[in-house]
Motif scaffolding. Structure first.
Motif, PDB file in Angstrom:
ATOM      1  N   SER A  26       0.806  -1.217   0.000  1.00  0.00           N
ATOM      2  CA  SER A  26       0.000   0.000   0.000  1.00  0.00           C
ATOM      3  C   SER A  26       0.839   1.267   0.000  1.00  0.00           C
ATOM      4  O   SER A  26       0.330   2.327  -0.284  1.00  0.00           O
ATOM      5  CB  SER A  26      -0.935   0.002   1.208  1.00  0.00           C
ATOM      6  N   CYS A  27       2.109   1.199   0.325  1.00  0.00           N
ATOM      7  CA  CYS A  27       2.954   2.400   0.371  1.00  0.00           C
ATOM      8  C   CYS A  27       3.467   2.749  -1.022  1.00  0.00           C
ATOM      9  O   CYS A  27       3.885   1.884  -1.765  1.00  0.00           O
ATOM     10  CB  CYS A  27       4.147   2.190   1.310  1.00  0.00           C
ATOM     11  N   LYS A  28       3.403   4.023  -1.325  1.00  0.00           N
ATOM     12  CA  LYS A  28       3.952   4.496  -2.583  1.00  0.00           C
ATOM     13  C   LYS A  28       5.312   5.098  -2.308  1.00  0.00           C
ATOM     14  O   LYS A  28       5.499   5.817  -1.341  1.00  0.00           O
ATOM     15  CB  LYS A  28       3.052   5.552  -3.211  1.00  0.00           C
ATOM     16  N   LYS A  29       6.220   4.844  -3.185  1.00  0.00           N
ATOM     17  CA  LYS A  29       7.570   5.371  -3.042  1.00  0.00           C
ATOM     18  C   LYS A  29       7.600   6.801  -3.584  1.00  0.00           C
ATOM     19  O   LYS A  29       7.145   7.059  -4.681  1.00  0.00           O
ATOM     20  CB  LYS A  29       8.551   4.499  -3.815  1.00  0.00           C
ATOM     21  N   ARG A  30       8.128   7.724  -2.785  1.00  0.00           N
ATOM     22  CA  ARG A  30       8.243   9.119  -3.211  1.00  0.00           C
ATOM     23  C   ARG A  30       9.597   9.312  -3.878  1.00  0.00           C
ATOM     24  O   ARG A  30      10.622   8.933  -3.345  1.00  0.00           O
ATOM     25  CB  ARG A  30       8.133  10.042  -2.008  1.00  0.00           C
ATOM     26  N   VAL A  31       9.549   9.941  -5.044  1.00  0.00           N
ATOM     27  CA  VAL A  31      10.774  10.186  -5.792  1.00  0.00           C
ATOM     28  C   VAL A  31      10.947  11.695  -5.935  1.00  0.00           C
ATOM     29  O   VAL A  31      10.026  12.397  -6.350  1.00  0.00           O
ATOM     30  CB  VAL A  31      10.710   9.530  -7.191  1.00  0.00           C
ATOM     31  N   ASP A  32      12.111  12.197  -5.564  1.00  0.00           N
ATOM     32  CA  ASP A  32      12.437  13.601  -5.746  1.00  0.00           C
ATOM     33  C   ASP A  32      13.342  13.744  -6.962  1.00  0.00           C
ATOM     34  O   ASP A  32      14.145  12.867  -7.255  1.00  0.00           O
ATOM     35  CB  ASP A  32      13.149  14.158  -4.511  1.00  0.00           C
ATOM     36  N   TYR A  33      13.186  14.869  -7.646  1.00  0.00           N
ATOM     37  CA  TYR A  33      13.969  15.130  -8.848  1.00  0.00           C
ATOM     38  C   TYR A  33      14.835  16.367  -8.627  1.00  0.00           C
ATOM     39  O   TYR A  33      14.492  17.260  -7.867  1.00  0.00           O
ATOM     40  CB  TYR A  33      13.036  15.354 -10.045  1.00  0.00           C
ATOM     41  N   ALA A  34      15.943  16.419  -9.319  1.00  0.00           N
ATOM     42  CA  ALA A  34      16.854  17.558  -9.207  1.00  0.00           C
ATOM     43  C   ALA A  34      16.220  18.780  -9.861  1.00  0.00           C
ATOM     44  O   ALA A  34      15.630  18.687 -10.937  1.00  0.00           O
ATOM     45  CB  ALA A  34      18.182  17.228  -9.873  1.00  0.00           C
ATOM     46  N   GLN A  35      16.320  19.916  -9.190  1.00  0.00           N
ATOM     47  CA  GLN A  35      15.869  21.195  -9.722  1.00  0.00           C
ATOM     48  C   GLN A  35      17.092  22.095  -9.807  1.00  0.00           C
ATOM     49  O   GLN A  35      17.903  22.129  -8.892  1.00  0.00           O
ATOM     50  CB  GLN A  35      14.817  21.829  -8.808  1.00  0.00           C
ATOM     51  N   TYR A  36      17.194  22.833 -10.887  1.00  0.00           N
ATOM     52  CA  TYR A  36      18.382  23.626 -11.127  1.00  0.00           C
ATOM     53  C   TYR A  36      17.966  24.939 -11.786  1.00  0.00           C
ATOM     54  O   TYR A  36      17.190  24.939 -12.738  1.00  0.00           O
ATOM     55  CB  TYR A  36      19.316  22.837 -12.045  1.00  0.00           C
ATOM     56  N   ALA A  37      18.464  26.053 -11.264  1.00  0.00           N
ATOM     57  CA  ALA A  37      18.159  27.360 -11.849  1.00  0.00           C
ATOM     58  C   ALA A  37      19.429  28.179 -11.936  1.00  0.00           C
ATOM     59  O   ALA A  37      20.269  28.135 -11.045  1.00  0.00           O
ATOM     60  CB  ALA A  37      17.123  28.093 -11.011  1.00  0.00           C
ATOM     61  N   GLU A  38      19.554  28.910 -13.020  1.00  0.00           N
ATOM     62  CA  GLU A  38      20.656  29.848 -13.220  1.00  0.00           C
ATOM     63  C   GLU A  38      20.050  31.242 -13.210  1.00  0.00           C
ATOM     64  O   GLU A  38      19.079  31.501 -13.913  1.00  0.00           O
ATOM     65  CB  GLU A  38      21.323  29.628 -14.576  1.00  0.00           C
ATOM     66  N   PHE A  39      20.610  32.138 -12.416  1.00  0.00           N
ATOM     67  CA  PHE A  39      20.161  33.523 -12.371  1.00  0.00           C
ATOM     68  C   PHE A  39      21.280  34.411 -12.899  1.00  0.00           C
ATOM     69  O   PHE A  39      22.386  34.394 -12.380  1.00  0.00           O
ATOM     70  CB  PHE A  39      19.779  33.929 -10.945  1.00  0.00           C
ATOM     71  N   HIS A  40      20.975  35.161 -13.944  1.00  0.00           N
ATOM     72  CA  HIS A  40      21.937  36.068 -14.576  1.00  0.00           C
ATOM     73  C   HIS A  40      21.414  37.491 -14.420  1.00  0.00           C
ATOM     74  O   HIS A  40      20.257  37.767 -14.728  1.00  0.00           O
ATOM     75  CB  HIS A  40      22.091  35.744 -16.067  1.00  0.00           C
ATOM     76  N   TYR A  41      22.275  38.368 -13.952  1.00  0.00           N
ATOM     77  CA  TYR A  41      21.949  39.784 -13.820  1.00  0.00           C
ATOM     78  C   TYR A  41      22.888  40.559 -14.738  1.00  0.00           C
ATOM     79  O   TYR A  41      24.102  40.536 -14.541  1.00  0.00           O
ATOM     80  CB  TYR A  41      22.087  40.238 -12.361  1.00  0.00           C
ATOM     81  N   LEU A  42      22.319  41.213 -15.750  1.00  0.00           N
ATOM     82  CA  LEU A  42      23.103  41.936 -16.746  1.00  0.00           C
ATOM     83  C   LEU A  42      22.938  43.435 -16.542  1.00  0.00           C
ATOM     84  O   LEU A  42      21.851  43.908 -16.204  1.00  0.00           O
ATOM     85  CB  LEU A  42      22.641  41.563 -18.151  1.00  0.00           C
TER      86      LEU A  42
END
Length: 153
Positions: A26-42
């Motif tokens: 009955s238990c569901k396995k939780r899967v986390d995924y990588a999140q990645y952000a690039e912040f550029h200030y020009l």
């Protein structure tokens, strides 16, 4: 006496089999995924830009200077650019984020939640999806920002 022990033993055995089958399937396995952000200030202004917060200090040189940082984390499989609003502006998690004041030349440019061009709202950034869970956000300081800036206190 032996029959009573076997009956009790069978009940525990049935309870164990039932528990394993019930909880194991009955238990569901939780899967986390990588999140990645690039912040550029020009900086496309003719003035130097300075950000001076206790935990985040940087300067962007005039006429094409850039400041860049990355944010890595975990999250759901799919994510929208709005989900990255927590990182703005420039990942100031432990400080008062609103309003954000940046010095452009000798003037101060203040970003609030209601500002037209603001560091605080991800919609003021140019957004580019690099891959699933990977975005690039670019904020460009312009002469219009300098013109909206006021004398620093």
């Amino acid at each position: 006496m032996t029959i009573t022990q076997k009956t009790i033993w069978m009940r525990y055995l049935l309870l164990g089999v039932f528990s394993v089958s019930f909880f194991g399937f009955s238990c569901k396995k939780r899967v986390d995924y990588a999140q990645y952000a690039e912040f550029h200030y020009l900086n496309s202004t003719s003035k130097k830009i300075v950000m001076d917060y206790p935990k985040k200090k940087f300067a962007i040189e005039a006429n094409g200077g850039e400041y860049y940082f990355e944010v890595k984390g975990i999250g759901p499989k799919t994510i929208s650019p709005d989900s990255y609003n927590f990182s703005l502006p420039i990942n100031l998690r432990e400080e008062n984020r609103i309003p954000v004041t940046i010095k452009i030349g000798e003037k101060c440019f203040t970003s609030t939640e209601r500002s037209e061009h603001t560091l605080i709202n991800v919609n003021s950034y140019q957004i580019e999806k690099i891959d699933e869970g990977h975005y690039k956000f670019t904020y460009t300081f312009t002469e219009a920002d300098y013109n909206l800036a006021v004398n620093c206190p």
